[in-house]
Design a protein around this motif. Structure first.
Motif, PDB file in Angstrom:
ATOM      1  N   PRO A  14       0.833  -1.202   0.000  1.00 41.98           N
ATOM      2  CA  PRO A  14       0.000   0.000   0.000  1.00 41.98           C
ATOM      3  C   PRO A  14       0.869   1.254   0.000  1.00 41.98           C
ATOM      4  N   ARG A  15       0.453   2.222  -0.750  1.00 44.04           N
ATOM      5  CA  ARG A  15       1.161   3.499  -0.849  1.00 44.04           C
ATOM      6  C   ARG A  15       0.750   4.357   0.342  1.00 44.04           C
ATOM      7  N   ARG A  16       1.722   4.967   1.010  1.00 42.82           N
ATOM      8  CA  ARG A  16       1.444   5.863   2.129  1.00 42.82           C
ATOM      9  C   ARG A  16       1.257   7.263   1.591  1.00 42.82           C
ATOM     10  N   LEU A  17       0.138   7.882   1.938  1.00 37.84           N
ATOM     11  CA  LEU A  17      -0.185   9.219   1.473  1.00 37.84           C
ATOM     12  C   LEU A  17      -0.492  10.131   2.642  1.00 37.84           C
ATOM     13  N   ALA A  18      -0.400  11.425   2.384  1.00 38.26           N
ATOM     14  CA  ALA A  18      -0.889  12.432   3.323  1.00 38.26           C
ATOM     15  C   ALA A  18      -1.989  13.186   2.594  1.00 38.26           C
ATOM     16  N   CYS A  19      -3.134  13.327   3.233  1.00 43.52           N
ATOM     17  CA  CYS A  19      -4.275  14.011   2.639  1.00 43.52           C
ATOM     18  C   CYS A  19      -3.861  15.405   2.176  1.00 43.52           C
ATOM     19  N   SER A  20      -4.250  15.749   0.959  1.00 44.29           N
ATOM     20  CA  SER A  20      -3.895  17.048   0.397  1.00 44.29           C
ATOM     21  C   SER A  20      -4.539  18.210   1.141  1.00 44.29           C
ATOM     22  N   ARG A  21      -5.605  17.927   1.871  1.00 44.16           N
ATOM     23  CA  ARG A  21      -6.326  19.014   2.544  1.00 44.16           C
ATOM     24  C   ARG A  21      -5.992  19.144   4.019  1.00 44.16           C
ATOM     25  N   CYS A  22      -5.888  18.022   4.740  1.00 47.55           N
ATOM     26  CA  CYS A  22      -5.685  18.113   6.191  1.00 47.55           C
ATOM     27  C   CYS A  22      -4.360  17.520   6.670  1.00 47.55           C
ATOM     28  N   GLY A  23      -3.679  16.765   5.807  1.00 47.99           N
ATOM     29  CA  GLY A  23      -2.389  16.192   6.170  1.00 47.99           C
ATOM     30  C   GLY A  23      -2.448  14.842   6.861  1.00 47.99           C
ATOM     31  N   THR A  24      -3.653  14.320   7.109  1.00 50.16           N
ATOM     32  CA  THR A  24      -3.788  13.009   7.737  1.00 50.16           C
ATOM     33  C   THR A  24      -3.142  11.945   6.864  1.00 50.16           C
ATOM     34  N   GLU A  25      -2.344  11.065   7.472  1.00 49.99           N
ATOM     35  CA  GLU A  25      -1.717   9.982   6.720  1.00 49.99           C
ATOM     36  C   GLU A  25      -2.663   8.805   6.593  1.00 49.99           C
ATOM     37  N   PHE A  26      -2.641   8.162   5.422  1.00 48.00           N
ATOM     38  CA  PHE A  26      -3.464   6.974   5.188  1.00 48.00           C
ATOM     39  C   PHE A  26      -2.813   6.144   4.104  1.00 48.00           C
ATOM     40  N   GLY A  27      -3.304   4.931   3.907  1.00 47.68           N
ATOM     41  CA  GLY A  27      -2.752   4.032   2.902  1.00 47.68           C
ATOM     42  C   GLY A  27      -3.666   3.914   1.701  1.00 47.68           C
ATOM     43  N   CYS A  28      -3.088   3.739   0.535  1.00 50.36           N
ATOM     44  CA  CYS A  28      -3.819   3.519  -0.705  1.00 50.36           C
ATOM     45  C   CYS A  28      -3.323   2.191  -1.271  1.00 50.36           C
ATOM     46  N   ASP A  29      -4.207   1.218  -1.371  1.00 50.01           N
ATOM     47  CA  ASP A  29      -3.835  -0.104  -1.849  1.00 50.01           C
ATOM     48  C   ASP A  29      -3.964  -0.143  -3.363  1.00 50.01           C
ATOM     49  N   LEU A  30      -2.856  -0.186  -4.060  1.00 48.17           N
ATOM     50  CA  LEU A  30      -2.837  -0.128  -5.526  1.00 48.17           C
ATOM     51  C   LEU A  30      -3.419  -1.360  -6.192  1.00 48.17           C
ATOM     52  N   SER A  31      -3.777  -2.376  -5.398  1.00 46.80           N
ATOM     53  CA  SER A  31      -4.356  -3.585  -5.982  1.00 46.80           C
ATOM     54  C   SER A  31      -5.828  -3.397  -6.328  1.00 46.80           C
ATOM     55  N   GLY A  32      -6.386  -2.246  -5.989  1.00 48.90           N
ATOM     56  CA  GLY A  32      -7.791  -1.999  -6.268  1.00 48.90           C
ATOM     57  C   GLY A  32      -8.678  -2.230  -5.072  1.00 48.90           C
ATOM     58  N   GLU A  33      -8.079  -2.575  -3.933  1.00 46.39           N
ATOM     59  CA  GLU A  33      -8.832  -2.820  -2.708  1.00 46.39           C
ATOM     60  C   GLU A  33      -8.804  -1.612  -1.779  1.00 46.39           C
ATOM     61  N   CYS A  34      -8.595  -0.436  -2.321  1.00 46.42           N
ATOM     62  CA  CYS A  34      -8.486   0.777  -1.506  1.00 46.42           C
ATOM     63  C   CYS A  34      -9.830   1.102  -0.855  1.00 46.42           C
ATOM     64  N   TRP A  35      -9.797   1.672   0.329  1.00 44.94           N
ATOM     65  CA  TRP A  35     -11.014   2.029   1.056  1.00 44.94           C
ATOM     66  C   TRP A  35     -11.885   2.969   0.246  1.00 44.94           C
ATOM     67  N   CYS A  36     -11.291   3.807  -0.598  1.00 43.37           N
ATOM     68  CA  CYS A  36     -12.091   4.788  -1.336  1.00 43.37           C
ATOM     69  C   CYS A  36     -13.023   4.120  -2.351  1.00 43.37           C
ATOM     70  N   ALA A  37     -12.706   2.902  -2.764  1.00 44.60           N
ATOM     71  CA  ALA A  37     -13.582   2.191  -3.698  1.00 44.60           C
ATOM     72  C   ALA A  37     -14.904   1.833  -3.022  1.00 44.60           C
ATOM     73  N   GLU A  38     -14.921   1.791  -1.699  1.00 45.82           N
ATOM     74  CA  GLU A  38     -16.135   1.476  -0.954  1.00 45.82           C
ATOM     75  C   GLU A  38     -17.020   2.699  -0.739  1.00 45.82           C
ATOM     76  N   GLU A  39     -16.470   3.887  -0.961  1.00 46.85           N
ATOM     77  CA  GLU A  39     -17.212   5.119  -0.723  1.00 46.85           C
ATOM     78  C   GLU A  39     -18.268   5.338  -1.797  1.00 46.85           C
TER      79      GLU A  39
END
Length: 65
Positions: A14-39
């Protein structure tokens, strides 16, 4: 000779990111299982210079749109 069907490719970490707006760190799973796909909120791709948003900022942006 190796059978191509037997070759496995490791999934990227998983890629480690910092939110562009608030700076919170989170992971992005490049396999397509990222949490954002559930949103349910689907926003356009980030503007130039901005990367992904954390779950909370994504929801706030969706509510504002």
């Amino acid at each position: 000779m190796t059978n191509p069907k037997e070759i496995t490719h490791p999934q990227p970490a998983p890629r480690r990111l910092a939110c562009s707006r608030c700076g919170t760190e989170f992971g992005c799973d490049l396999s397509g299982e990222c949490w954002c796909a559930e949103e349910t909120a689907k926003l356009p791709m980030p503007v130039k210079g901005e990367d992904c948003l954390c779950r909370e900022c994504l929801r706030k942006a969706a509510d504002a749109a």
